[in-house]
Scaffold this motif. Structure first.
Motif, PDB file in Angstrom:
ATOM      1  N   MET A  89     -15.235 -16.394  -2.028  1.00  0.00           N
ATOM      2  CA  MET A  89     -15.231 -15.095  -2.697  1.00  0.00           C
ATOM      3  C   MET A  89     -14.920 -13.984  -1.703  1.00  0.00           C
ATOM      4  SD  MET A  89     -18.221 -13.291  -4.979  1.00  0.00           S
ATOM      5  CE  MET A  89     -18.147 -14.631  -6.172  1.00  0.00           C
ATOM      6  N   LEU A  90     -15.478 -14.086  -0.490  1.00  0.00           N
ATOM      7  CA  LEU A  90     -15.218 -13.079   0.539  1.00  0.00           C
ATOM      8  C   LEU A  90     -13.739 -13.055   0.898  1.00  0.00           C
ATOM      9  CD1 LEU A  90     -16.236 -11.007   2.567  1.00  0.00           C
ATOM     10  CD2 LEU A  90     -16.716 -12.884   4.149  1.00  0.00           C
ATOM     11  N   ALA A  91     -13.139 -14.245   1.016  1.00  0.00           N
ATOM     12  CA  ALA A  91     -11.712 -14.327   1.347  1.00  0.00           C
ATOM     13  C   ALA A  91     -10.870 -13.707   0.242  1.00  0.00           C
ATOM     14  CB  ALA A  91     -11.310 -15.791   1.562  1.00  0.00           C
ATOM     15  N   CYS A  92     -11.262 -13.931  -1.027  1.00  0.00           N
ATOM     16  CA  CYS A  92     -10.518 -13.353  -2.152  1.00  0.00           C
ATOM     17  C   CYS A  92     -10.584 -11.839  -2.123  1.00  0.00           C
ATOM     18  CB  CYS A  92     -11.072 -13.880  -3.468  1.00  0.00           C
ATOM     19  SG  CYS A  92     -10.675 -15.615  -3.794  1.00  0.00           S
ATOM     20  N   LEU A  93     -11.780 -11.306  -1.809  1.00  0.00           N
ATOM     21  CA  LEU A  93     -11.927  -9.857  -1.765  1.00  0.00           C
ATOM     22  C   LEU A  93     -11.105  -9.245  -0.639  1.00  0.00           C
ATOM     23  CD1 LEU A  93     -15.754  -9.471  -2.490  1.00  0.00           C
ATOM     24  CD2 LEU A  93     -13.845  -8.894  -3.998  1.00  0.00           C
ATOM     25  N   VAL A  94     -11.071  -9.927   0.516  1.00  0.00           N
ATOM     26  CA  VAL A  94     -10.251  -9.451   1.629  1.00  0.00           C
ATOM     27  C   VAL A  94      -8.779  -9.438   1.247  1.00  0.00           C
ATOM     28  CG1 VAL A  94      -9.454  -9.966   3.959  1.00  0.00           C
ATOM     29  CG2 VAL A  94     -11.883 -10.134   3.414  1.00  0.00           C
ATOM     30  N   LEU A  95      -8.330 -10.523   0.567  1.00  0.00           N
ATOM     31  CA  LEU A  95      -6.938 -10.613   0.138  1.00  0.00           C
ATOM     32  C   LEU A  95      -6.609  -9.513  -0.860  1.00  0.00           C
ATOM     33  CD1 LEU A  95      -4.215 -12.045   0.068  1.00  0.00           C
ATOM     34  CD2 LEU A  95      -5.138 -13.594  -1.659  1.00  0.00           C
ATOM     35  N   LEU A  96      -7.500  -9.288  -1.840  1.00  0.00           N
ATOM     36  CA  LEU A  96      -7.265  -8.237  -2.829  1.00  0.00           C
ATOM     37  C   LEU A  96      -7.212  -6.869  -2.176  1.00  0.00           C
ATOM     38  CD1 LEU A  96      -9.542  -9.459  -5.764  1.00  0.00           C
ATOM     39  CD2 LEU A  96      -7.050  -9.397  -5.719  1.00  0.00           C
ATOM     40  N   GLY A  97      -8.057  -6.673  -1.168  1.00  0.00           N
ATOM     41  CA  GLY A  97      -8.040  -5.404  -0.452  1.00  0.00           C
ATOM     42  C   GLY A  97      -6.738  -5.195   0.280  1.00  0.00           C
ATOM     43  N   ALA A  98      -6.197  -6.267   0.872  1.00  0.00           N
ATOM     44  CA  ALA A  98      -4.924  -6.177   1.593  1.00  0.00           C
ATOM     45  C   ALA A  98      -3.792  -5.868   0.629  1.00  0.00           C
ATOM     46  CB  ALA A  98      -4.648  -7.477   2.333  1.00  0.00           C
ATOM     47  N   ILE A  99      -3.828  -6.491  -0.569  1.00  0.00           N
ATOM     48  CA  ILE A  99      -2.793  -6.240  -1.567  1.00  0.00           C
ATOM     49  C   ILE A  99      -2.854  -4.803  -2.045  1.00  0.00           C
ATOM     50  CG2 ILE A  99      -2.034  -6.807  -3.916  1.00  0.00           C
ATOM     51  CD1 ILE A  99      -2.915  -9.686  -3.381  1.00  0.00           C
ATOM     52  N   ALA A 100      -4.056  -4.320  -2.305  1.00  0.00           N
ATOM     53  CA  ALA A 100      -4.213  -2.942  -2.766  1.00  0.00           C
ATOM     54  C   ALA A 100      -3.721  -1.959  -1.720  1.00  0.00           C
ATOM     55  CB  ALA A 100      -5.677  -2.663  -3.094  1.00  0.00           C
ATOM     56  N   THR A 101      -3.988  -2.265  -0.436  1.00  0.00           N
ATOM     57  CA  THR A 101      -3.535  -1.389   0.649  1.00  0.00           C
ATOM     58  C   THR A 101      -2.029  -1.365   0.736  1.00  0.00           C
ATOM     59  OG1 THR A 101      -5.537  -1.827   1.904  1.00  0.00           O
ATOM     60  CG2 THR A 101      -3.661  -0.961   3.120  1.00  0.00           C
ATOM     61  N   SER A 102      -1.388  -2.565   0.617  1.00  0.00           N
ATOM     62  CA  SER A 102       0.072  -2.615   0.713  1.00  0.00           C
ATOM     63  C   SER A 102       0.712  -1.881  -0.449  1.00  0.00           C
ATOM     64  CB  SER A 102       0.555  -4.072   0.759  1.00  0.00           C
ATOM     65  OG  SER A 102       0.273  -4.720  -0.456  1.00  0.00           O
ATOM     66  N   HIS A 103       0.101  -1.969  -1.644  1.00  0.00           N
ATOM     67  CA  HIS A 103       0.653  -1.266  -2.787  1.00  0.00           C
ATOM     68  C   HIS A 103       0.545   0.243  -2.611  1.00  0.00           C
ATOM     69  CE1 HIS A 103       0.465  -4.826  -5.866  1.00  0.00           C
ATOM     70  NE2 HIS A 103       1.329  -5.007  -4.888  1.00  0.00           N
ATOM     71  N   SER A 104      -0.550   0.675  -1.975  1.00  0.00           N
ATOM     72  CA  SER A 104      -0.737   2.108  -1.817  1.00  0.00           C
ATOM     73  C   SER A 104       0.237   2.705  -0.812  1.00  0.00           C
ATOM     74  CB  SER A 104      -2.171   2.402  -1.372  1.00  0.00           C
ATOM     75  OG  SER A 104      -2.404   1.898  -0.066  1.00  0.00           O
ATOM     76  N   GLN A 105       0.828   1.846   0.026  1.00  0.00           N
ATOM     77  CA  GLN A 105       1.758   2.339   1.028  1.00  0.00           C
ATOM     78  C   GLN A 105       3.111   2.682   0.422  1.00  0.00           C
ATOM     79  OE1 GLN A 105       1.843  -0.847   3.840  1.00  0.00           O
ATOM     80  NE2 GLN A 105      -0.075  -0.289   4.818  1.00  0.00           N
ATOM     81  N   ALA A 106       3.434   2.091  -0.725  1.00  0.00           N
ATOM     82  CA  ALA A 106       4.724   2.318  -1.361  1.00  0.00           C
ATOM     83  C   ALA A 106       4.548   3.254  -2.544  1.00  0.00           C
ATOM     84  CB  ALA A 106       5.331   0.994  -1.813  1.00  0.00           C
ATOM     85  N   GLN A 107       5.475   4.167  -2.716  1.00  0.00           N
ATOM     86  CA  GLN A 107       5.410   5.093  -3.830  1.00  0.00           C
ATOM     87  C   GLN A 107       6.778   5.209  -4.488  1.00  0.00           C
ATOM     88  OE1 GLN A 107       4.170   8.827  -2.190  1.00  0.00           O
ATOM     89  NE2 GLN A 107       5.976   9.066  -0.905  1.00  0.00           N
ATOM     90  N   SER A 108       6.747   5.435  -5.799  1.00  0.00           N
ATOM     91  CA  SER A 108       7.995   5.560  -6.544  1.00  0.00           C
ATOM     92  C   SER A 108       8.740   6.821  -6.115  1.00  0.00           C
ATOM     93  CB  SER A 108       7.703   5.617  -8.047  1.00  0.00           C
ATOM     94  OG  SER A 108       7.091   4.418  -8.471  1.00  0.00           O
ATOM     95  N   LEU A 109      10.058   6.731  -6.158  1.00  0.00           N
ATOM     96  CA  LEU A 109      10.888   7.860  -5.751  1.00  0.00           C
ATOM     97  C   LEU A 109      11.172   8.773  -6.936  1.00  0.00           C
ATOM     98  CD1 LEU A 109      13.459   5.959  -3.507  1.00  0.00           C
ATOM     99  CD2 LEU A 109      11.583   7.406  -2.733  1.00  0.00           C
ATOM    100  N   SER A 110      11.100  10.059  -6.703  1.00  0.00           N
ATOM    101  CA  SER A 110      11.412  11.054  -7.722  1.00  0.00           C
ATOM    102  C   SER A 110      12.905  11.366  -7.692  1.00  0.00           C
ATOM    103  CB  SER A 110      10.610  12.336  -7.470  1.00  0.00           C
ATOM    104  OG  SER A 110      11.028  12.932  -6.246  1.00  0.00           O
TER     105      SER A 110
END
Length: 203
Positions: free
Chosen positions: A7-28
């Motif tokens: 479960m800890l590994a899953c949470l770490v992975l989900l956190g990494a995915i959320a961080t990578s998604h937050s780094q990218a933003q849609s272009l206007s």
């Protein structure tokens, strides 16, 4: 308290995915206008890999390119066989050793479509590209890089390309760094560009 290592590994992975998604933003629209800035001239080196579904390995070539608004796109292949492809409003021609080995004039609908498309991409012609493609894209703030996905609006253009991907950077002068041309039957062409000079902005 989290007792399960899984479960800890899953949470770490989900956190990494959320961080990578937050780094990218849609272009206007304003971002697209900043990326696709009209230019009169662009030149540099290229490497190209052509992936054909019938072949186990891509066909590789490399050389130089030179785009001028008034002259067109000059694609100088140095490896594996020296040749030059000229794409302009007059059509497309290929020469080897100074001899024309293939050509098609602008009266051909296919030739005109390809020539106009490549001119718009290298010229940063946002108006022309938006007239023929639905454009979406993202920007990664950490690297200042961007990528665009161009999907044809018409069935005619879709018969040539199912999608075109463009990548680049907004560090200093905005530069196009890569193109991937996806064809309907699964073939694709990947092109990596290294711009050797600043593009001159069109007035």
């Amino acid at each position: 308290m989290i007792r399960s290592p899984r479960m800890l590994a899953c949470l770490v992975l989900l956190g990494a995915i959320a961080t990578s998604h937050s780094q990218a933003q849609s272009l206007s629209q304003a971002d697209l206008a900043r990326i696709l800035t009209p230019t009169d001239e662009l030149q540099g080196q290229f490497e190209q890999d052509k992936y054909l579904t019938i072949l186990p390995r891509p066909l590789h070539s490399s050389g130089q390119f030179h785009y001028q608004r008034q002259q067109g796109l000059e694609w100088i292949i140095e490896q594996p066989i020296a040749s030059k492809v000229m794409i302009s409003e007059h059509g497309i021609s290929q020469t080897q050793g100074g001899e024309v080995v293939w050509q098609s004039d602008a009266n051909s609908a296919q030739t005109a479509t390809v020539a106009n498309l490549l001119a718009a991409i290298f010229a940063g012609d946002l108006a022309t590209l938006q007239a023929t493609f639905a454009i979406t894209g993202t920007q990664v703030s950490e690297t200042n890089g961007w990528d665009l996905q161009l999907t044809p609006k018409s069935d005619v253009l879709m018969s040539f390309f199912s999608r075109i991907d463009m990548t680049g950077t907004m560090t200093g002068t905005t530069h196009l760094q890569g193109l991937t041309l996806h064809e309907p039957k699964g073939d694709r062409t990947e092109i990596r560009l290294e711009v050797s000079g600043d593009a001159s902005a069109a007035e």
